[in-house]
Design an enzyme around this catalytic site. Structure first.
Site, short mmCIF file in Angstrom:
data_model
loop_
_atom_site.label_atom_id
_atom_site.label_comp_id
_atom_site.label_asym_id
_atom_site.label_seq_id
_atom_site.Cartn_x
_atom_site.Cartn_y
_atom_site.Cartn_z
N SER A 158 -12.86 -5.63 16.82
CA SER A 158 -11.96 -6.54 17.54
C SER A 158 -11.95 -6.25 19.02
O SER A 158 -12.22 -5.12 19.45
CB SER A 158 -10.52 -6.33 17.06
OG SER A 158 -10.44 -6.31 15.68
N ASP A 205 -15.84 2.67 9.13
CA ASP A 205 -14.45 2.94 8.77
C ASP A 205 -14.06 1.84 7.77
O ASP A 205 -13.90 0.68 8.16
CB ASP A 205 -13.55 2.89 10.00
CG ASP A 205 -12.11 3.28 9.70
OD1 ASP A 205 -11.29 3.26 10.63
OD2 ASP A 205 -11.80 3.60 8.53
N THR A 232 -15.25 7.02 7.07
CA THR A 232 -14.00 7.68 7.46
C THR A 232 -12.79 7.06 6.77
O THR A 232 -11.89 6.52 7.43
CB THR A 232 -13.81 7.61 8.99
OG1 THR A 232 -13.76 6.23 9.40
CG2 THR A 232 -14.94 8.30 9.73
N ASN A 253 -9.21 6.86 4.75
CA ASN A 253 -8.04 7.69 4.53
C ASN A 253 -7.94 7.94 3.01
O ASN A 253 -8.81 7.49 2.24
CB ASN A 253 -6.78 7.03 5.09
CG ASN A 253 -6.55 5.63 4.56
OD1 ASN A 253 -6.82 5.36 3.38
ND2 ASN A 253 -6.06 4.74 5.40
N PHE A 262 -5.95 6.78 0.67
CA PHE A 262 -5.81 5.55 -0.12
C PHE A 262 -7.15 4.85 -0.28
O PHE A 262 -7.53 4.42 -1.36
CB PHE A 262 -4.77 4.64 0.54
CG PHE A 262 -4.67 3.28 -0.08
CD1 PHE A 262 -5.08 2.15 0.61
CD2 PHE A 262 -4.17 3.14 -1.37
CE1 PHE A 262 -4.98 0.89 0.03
CE2 PHE A 262 -4.06 1.87 -1.95
CZ PHE A 262 -4.47 0.75 -1.26
N ALA A 295 5.30 8.97 15.01
CA ALA A 295 5.17 7.66 15.67
C ALA A 295 4.06 6.90 14.97
O ALA A 295 3.21 7.50 14.30
CB ALA A 295 4.83 7.82 17.14
N THR A 329 -5.93 4.49 16.62
CA THR A 329 -6.35 5.88 16.50
C THR A 329 -7.51 6.02 15.51
O THR A 329 -8.43 6.81 15.72
CB THR A 329 -5.18 6.77 16.03
OG1 THR A 329 -4.42 6.04 15.06
CG2 THR A 329 -4.28 7.12 17.19
N GLY A 330 -7.49 5.24 14.43
CA GLY A 330 -8.60 5.27 13.48
C GLY A 330 -9.90 4.82 14.11
O GLY A 330 -10.97 5.36 13.83
N ASP A 331 -9.79 3.82 15.00
CA ASP A 331 -10.99 3.33 15.69
C ASP A 331 -11.54 4.40 16.64
O ASP A 331 -12.75 4.60 16.76
CB ASP A 331 -10.65 2.06 16.47
CG ASP A 331 -10.05 0.99 15.58
OD1 ASP A 331 -9.18 0.22 16.05
OD2 ASP A 331 -10.43 0.91 14.39
#
Lengths: 312, 317
Positions: free
Chosen positions: B20, B121, B152, B154, B156, B232, B237-239
């Protein structure tokens, strides 16, 4: 550097360095927050054998701006625009700038009035009146080449005096800072150099006006680069930000960055092409990422000469 | 091999990142490009959408790229014979036909360069629920992950892709082995609910990398990291993580421990800087807003270029 947010509305190319691809990384490297609206998304610039992609309409531009506004984050210190082919798009840009200037009266609009070069227009002719009547009046910093300066003022530049008069005419139209990025004027250093000029109106503490006019002799390079004008405007933004009342230094840094990036690029391009062969557009893409250190802290390689400093 | 500082090397490493674009803020390509460019990578970016900002703000507006338009852009690159990449990087997608087009492109790019590394991801959801359309799941499982080299997920996403729950470290190791069997030689479970040795202010991340030794035998290096939790919700952050894992596995291709330490350390510095600034802006006792929580990417340049290691990875068997 104190938080400084730029809105840059320019092209995006998947590969290469023009438009936002050319402007964003260097500005980010110098610590600017860059919000970017991509006016098009193309595979690469249009100087390659092939190019494909999609354009943003004026309506879609408006929608994106609306999103920013609805979140109340339509606050910018600078706007930066460049190459545009569409009147309604350009007019929507003008509306957005007006609104952003209302939100922040100190906003500085850096405008590269891209219309053509070497005597010929390479955008639709009907953009000229929009630039002349609507865009340039809003601009604070303008970076036309000789042809664009002549088009906007209706005056030809044959001598340094002509150039000075044209820059003064451009000041009257709006921008306090004008840089003629390249001219055909003969350089005192010979025909391996081109002449660039700049003019900045400054308000002195006592309220009177003064202006600083400078000129520079810039080494010519035997190649066609694309995206260098976009990099130039972005770096003018950065260096006038750091040297707001010192056009001489701002131009020396900007032109020096250009020199380092271009030299690195032409060296690499010639290596890639091989001896005796002219590099291709793909090979001539600016070595932007590799020039990070020069962008951050350019060694000055061109000295600007102050032409006159007259009070009015 | 000990690597020289990235800034001194003209690397000639080209990444195609399909993610994106947001006008404002740092997610997707906005999150990935600048850090990779700082580290000397040439980044070609295809913007899968252009939105005003990420969808965690009160409002967002913009346009999406269709699978056809993606194909058209790729065609332009191909017609110029510049479709040669060392890496492909993808992240959040909502559209199955778009994702399938991405797979086709990756497969073609791998034919053009068999050494290409696809960093994926597999964004599907978190904390037990999917936040993309359900029909993306079989596309990831059957088409995307099999062509990925580095993934990568998580916890889940790792559980979803393998059909196996993770309650212990042993489960996590088995899940990572199952993921290896699906395709990727490098798997990092970016976050999990496993109890940390350092207490409940930490979360556990795990990584696994398969190598083939010169003599042809297989070996697997597995690592575990205790990562400080931050109170927070960050977006992007994953990107950033996937992009930095790309960069640091590039510099440490057979040393997952170091690659993870650098990647997690960069994340830490950026996040700390961001949360400090966000609290300053929000004022005492107030929860920062999404605009205030945008990653302090530009301000983190030095940390991105040369991250001080703040998290040590443990090698586990």
């Amino acid at each position: 550097m104190k938080a400084c947010r730029v809105l840059s509305i320019q092209s995006h190319v998947v590969r290469g360095y023009v438009g936002n691809k050319s402007a964003t990384f260097p500005l980010q490297v110098l610590g600017f927050e860059v919000d970017s609206i991509n006016s098009v998304q193309f595979s690469n610039h249009t100087g390659y054998a092939h190019w494909k992609g999609q354009v943003l309409t004026a309506e879609e531009l408006n929608v994106l701006y609306e999103g920013i506004k609805l979140n109340n984050v339509n606050h910018y210190d600078y706007i930066l625009t460049g190459y545009s082919r569409d009147i309604s798009f350009l007019e929507t840009v003008v509306d957005i700038i007006k609104e952003l200037k209302k939100a922040n009266p100190s906003l500085v609009y850096v405008c590269d009035p891209v219309m053509g070069d070497q005597g010929a227009m390479y955008v639709p002719e009907n953009l000229l009146p929009v630039y002349k009547n609507k865009v340039v009046p809003l601009a604070d910093i303008l970076t036309p080449n000789q042809f664009e300066a002549e088009l906007l003022t209706g005056r030809k530049i044959n001598t340094e005096e002509d150039a000075i008069e044209v820059m003064d005419l451009l000041h009257k139209m709006g921008p306090e800072t004008v840089v003629l990025t390249s001219t055909d004027l003969p350089s005192k250093q010979g025909d391996q150099f081109l002449v660039a000029l700049g003019s900045q109106k400054i308000k002195k503490p006592d309220g009177t006006n003064t202006d600083q006019k400078i000129c520079m002799d810039i080494p010519k390079v035997d190649a066609v680069f694309v995206g260098t004008g976009d990099l130039f405007a972005a770096m003018m933004l950065a260096w006038t930000h750091h040297h707001p009342k010192d056009l001489k230094t701002a131009c020396e840094k900007t032109v020096s960055v250009m020199h380092h990036v271009i030299k690195r690029t032409i060296t690499y391009a010639n290596e890639m092409a091989g001896p005796g062969k002219r590099p291709t557009p793909a090979q001539l893409e600016l070595r932007m990422v590799q020039s990070k250190a020069d962008i951050e802290n350019p060694t000055i390689v061109v000295e600007a000469k102050v032409l006159q400093k007259s009070s009015q | 091999p000990s690597p020289h500082p990235p800034s001194l090397t003209a690397m000639e490493c080209r990444v195609l990142s399909i993610q994106s674009h947001v006008v404002r803020g740092y997610v997707g390509n906005k999150s990935a490009s600048f850090p990779l460019q700082l580290l000397g990578f040439e980044v070609d970016s295809i913007n899968s959408v252009q939105f005003s900002n990420h969808t965690g703000y009160s409002h967002w507006k913009g346009q999406v790229l269709t699978a056809d338009e993606l194909h058209v852009l790729y065609e332009g690159i191909k017609l110029n014979n510049v479709h040669h990449y060392d890496y492909v990087l993808t992240g959040y997608t909502r559209d199955t036909s778009f994702l399938e087009m991405v797979v086709d492109i990756v497969q073609e790019l791998k034919r053009a360069n068999p050494n290409l590394v696809y960093v994926c991801d597999p964004v599907l959801g978190d904390h037990g629920s999917m936040y993309v359309p359900q029909n993306l799941y079989p596309v990831y499982k059957n088409k995307v992950v099999p062509v990925a080299d580095i993934i990568t997920p998580n916890q889940f996403e790792a559980e979803l892709l393998t059909g196996k729950n993770i309650s212990t470290e042993k489960d996590a190791v088995e899940v990572m082995d199952l993921l290896h069997a699906m395709g990727p030689d490098t798997v990092v479970i970016t976050s999990s609910d496993l109890p940390s040795r350092l207490g409940d202010r930490f979360l556990v991340s795990l990584g696994s990398q398969r190598h083939v030794r010169p003599d042809g035998s297989r070996t697997t290096q597995r690592v575990r990291l205790e990562v400080p939790k931050v109170d927070a919700v960050f977006v992007g952050t994953g990107d950033l993580f996937a992009a930095m894992l790309l960069a640091w596995t590039h510099h440490y291709p057979t040393d997952l421990k170091t690659a993870c330490e650098k990647t997690f350390s960069v994340m830490h510095h950026v996040i700390q800087r961001t949360i400090s600034y966000a609290h300053e802006l929000a004022g005492p006792g107030r929860r920062p807003s999404p605009p205030q929580l945008e990653l302090r990417m530009v301000q983190s340049k030095a940390d991105i270029e040369d991250p001080a290691i703040v998290t040590e990875a443990t090698v586990i068997s």
